[in-house]
Design an enzyme around this catalytic site. Sequence first.
Site, PDB file in Angstrom:
ATOM      1  N   CYS A  63     -48.384 -48.931  -4.321  1.00 42.68           N
ATOM      2  CA  CYS A  63     -47.709 -49.819  -3.368  1.00 42.68           C
ATOM      3  C   CYS A  63     -48.391 -51.170  -3.284  1.00 42.68           C
ATOM      4  O   CYS A  63     -47.743 -52.166  -2.955  1.00 42.68           O
ATOM      5  CB  CYS A  63     -47.602 -49.141  -2.018  1.00 42.68           C
ATOM      6  SG  CYS A  63     -46.388 -47.804  -2.105  1.00 42.68           S
ATOM      7  N   CYS A 110     -51.254 -47.395  -0.714  1.00 45.02           N
ATOM      8  CA  CYS A 110     -51.771 -46.730  -1.910  1.00 45.02           C
ATOM      9  C   CYS A 110     -51.762 -47.728  -3.083  1.00 45.02           C
ATOM     10  O   CYS A 110     -51.178 -48.823  -2.998  1.00 45.02           O
ATOM     11  CB  CYS A 110     -50.947 -45.493  -2.244  1.00 45.02           C
ATOM     12  SG  CYS A 110     -49.323 -45.852  -2.947  1.00 45.02           S
ATOM     13  N   CYS A 113     -42.705 -43.964  -1.176  1.00 45.12           N
ATOM     14  CA  CYS A 113     -43.593 -44.445  -0.117  1.00 45.12           C
ATOM     15  C   CYS A 113     -42.820 -45.374   0.823  1.00 45.12           C
ATOM     16  O   CYS A 113     -41.776 -45.932   0.458  1.00 45.12           O
ATOM     17  CB  CYS A 113     -44.778 -45.196  -0.707  1.00 45.12           C
ATOM     18  SG  CYS A 113     -46.072 -44.136  -1.385  1.00 45.12           S
ATOM     19  N   GLU A 162     -43.488 -48.294   1.609  1.00 46.72           N
ATOM     20  CA  GLU A 162     -43.400 -49.646   1.055  1.00 46.72           C
ATOM     21  C   GLU A 162     -42.200 -49.772   0.112  1.00 46.72           C
ATOM     22  O   GLU A 162     -41.583 -50.838   0.027  1.00 46.72           O
ATOM     23  CB  GLU A 162     -44.689 -50.004   0.310  1.00 46.72           C
ATOM     24  CG  GLU A 162     -45.921 -50.103   1.213  1.00 46.72           C
ATOM     25  CD  GLU A 162     -46.645 -48.782   1.424  1.00 46.72           C
ATOM     26  OE1 GLU A 162     -46.018 -47.703   1.283  1.00 46.72           O
ATOM     27  OE2 GLU A 162     -47.844 -48.823   1.721  1.00 46.72           O
ATOM     28  N   ASN A 222     -41.669 -43.535   4.687  1.00 49.53           N
ATOM     29  CA  ASN A 222     -41.746 -42.690   3.484  1.00 49.53           C
ATOM     30  C   ASN A 222     -40.641 -41.634   3.475  1.00 49.53           C
ATOM     31  O   ASN A 222     -40.240 -41.110   4.518  1.00 49.53           O
ATOM     32  CB  ASN A 222     -43.133 -42.057   3.324  1.00 49.53           C
ATOM     33  CG  ASN A 222     -43.631 -41.313   4.541  1.00 49.53           C
ATOM     34  OD1 ASN A 222     -43.217 -41.572   5.658  1.00 49.53           O
ATOM     35  ND2 ASN A 222     -44.534 -40.378   4.322  1.00 49.53           N
ATOM     36  N   VAL A 223     -40.146 -41.344   2.276  1.00 51.99           N
ATOM     37  CA  VAL A 223     -39.073 -40.364   2.075  1.00 51.99           C
ATOM     38  C   VAL A 223     -39.542 -39.413   0.975  1.00 51.99           C
ATOM     39  O   VAL A 223     -39.621 -39.795  -0.192  1.00 51.99           O
ATOM     40  CB  VAL A 223     -37.754 -41.060   1.666  1.00 51.99           C
ATOM     41  CG1 VAL A 223     -36.653 -40.028   1.444  1.00 51.99           C
ATOM     42  CG2 VAL A 223     -37.317 -42.071   2.720  1.00 51.99           C
ATOM     43  N   GLU A 224     -39.882 -38.188   1.385  1.00 51.68           N
ATOM     44  CA  GLU A 224     -40.481 -37.239   0.434  1.00 51.68           C
ATOM     45  C   GLU A 224     -39.411 -36.431  -0.309  1.00 51.68           C
ATOM     46  O   GLU A 224     -38.213 -36.562  -0.068  1.00 51.68           O
ATOM     47  CB  GLU A 224     -41.465 -36.338   1.184  1.00 51.68           C
ATOM     48  CG  GLU A 224     -42.605 -37.170   1.772  1.00 51.68           C
ATOM     49  CD  GLU A 224     -43.710 -36.339   2.384  1.00 51.68           C
ATOM     50  OE1 GLU A 224     -43.508 -35.148   2.676  1.00 51.68           O
ATOM     51  OE2 GLU A 224     -44.809 -36.925   2.566  1.00 51.68           O
TER      52      GLU A 224
HETATM   53  N1  THU Z   1     -47.603 -42.903   1.720  1.00 53.26           N
HETATM   54  C1  THU Z   1     -46.867 -44.036   1.915  1.00 53.26           C
HETATM   55  O1  THU Z   1     -45.709 -43.981   2.323  1.00 53.26           O
HETATM   56  N2  THU Z   1     -47.464 -45.233   1.654  1.00 53.26           N
HETATM   57  C2  THU Z   1     -48.768 -45.384   1.273  1.00 53.26           C
HETATM   58  O2  THU Z   1     -49.194 -46.497   0.966  1.00 53.26           O
HETATM   59  C3  THU Z   1     -49.645 -44.229   1.248  1.00 53.26           C
HETATM   60  C4  THU Z   1     -48.958 -42.909   1.206  1.00 53.26           C
HETATM   61  C5  THU Z   1     -46.962 -41.611   1.974  1.00 53.26           C
HETATM   62  C6  THU Z   1     -46.585 -40.857   0.730  1.00 53.26           C
HETATM   63  C7  THU Z   1     -46.522 -39.428   1.261  1.00 53.26           C
HETATM   64  O3  THU Z   1     -45.216 -39.203   1.784  1.00 53.26           O
HETATM   65  C8  THU Z   1     -47.519 -39.403   2.404  1.00 53.26           C
HETATM   66  O4  THU Z   1     -47.834 -40.763   2.679  1.00 53.26           O
HETATM   67  C9  THU Z   1     -48.811 -38.668   2.072  1.00 53.26           C
HETATM   68  O5  THU Z   1     -49.365 -39.143   0.908  1.00 53.26           O
END
Ligand code: THU
Length: 137
Positions: free
Chosen positions: A94, A91, A58, A60, A47-49
């Site tokens: 994704c 999620c 996310c 994925e 994940n890259v926020e």
């Molecule tokens: N996140 C993912 O990368 N994939 C998922 O399927 C669930 C959530 C990440 C997004 C965010 O950076 C962190 O988890 C918290 O929600």
Amino acid sequence: MSGDQIDWDLLRDAAIVALGNSYSPYSKFPVGVAGFADDGRVVSGANVENASYGLTLCAECSMVSQLWATGGGRLTAVSCVDGNGESLMPCGRCRQLLYEHGGPQLLLMTPEGVLPMAEVLPQAFGPADLETRGPAE
Ligand code: THU
């Protein structure tokens, strides 16, 4: 392909390695994911926020980008992990992404064990709907 033909340990290890690429300063919730493409190669992502929280990518999303950056194809099996290396359910958004690139037969390692996308995203909207329904007149 059935779930017991897949090297799930290899996928989980690749997902844990991918955790190291996570940029998650806001949630402090790193996610790593890895999948087999149908030619046998392994693709992964983290994940890259973003300071604008809703723009977060996310893990994925990163993995699907790598799938296409390295030749495309179909995903056959995917393992997603949290910061402790435990299986994590993707999620909702994704699940739709994974469905697009693996279809209903894609196998996913979940906290409940191996499940096909058909169960993880039942009654999915997908590419077939565009083909069968066509554009509105
Ligand atoms: N996140 C993912 O990368 N994939 C998922 O399927 C669930 C959530 C990440 C997004 C965010 O950076 C962190 O988890 C918290 O929600």
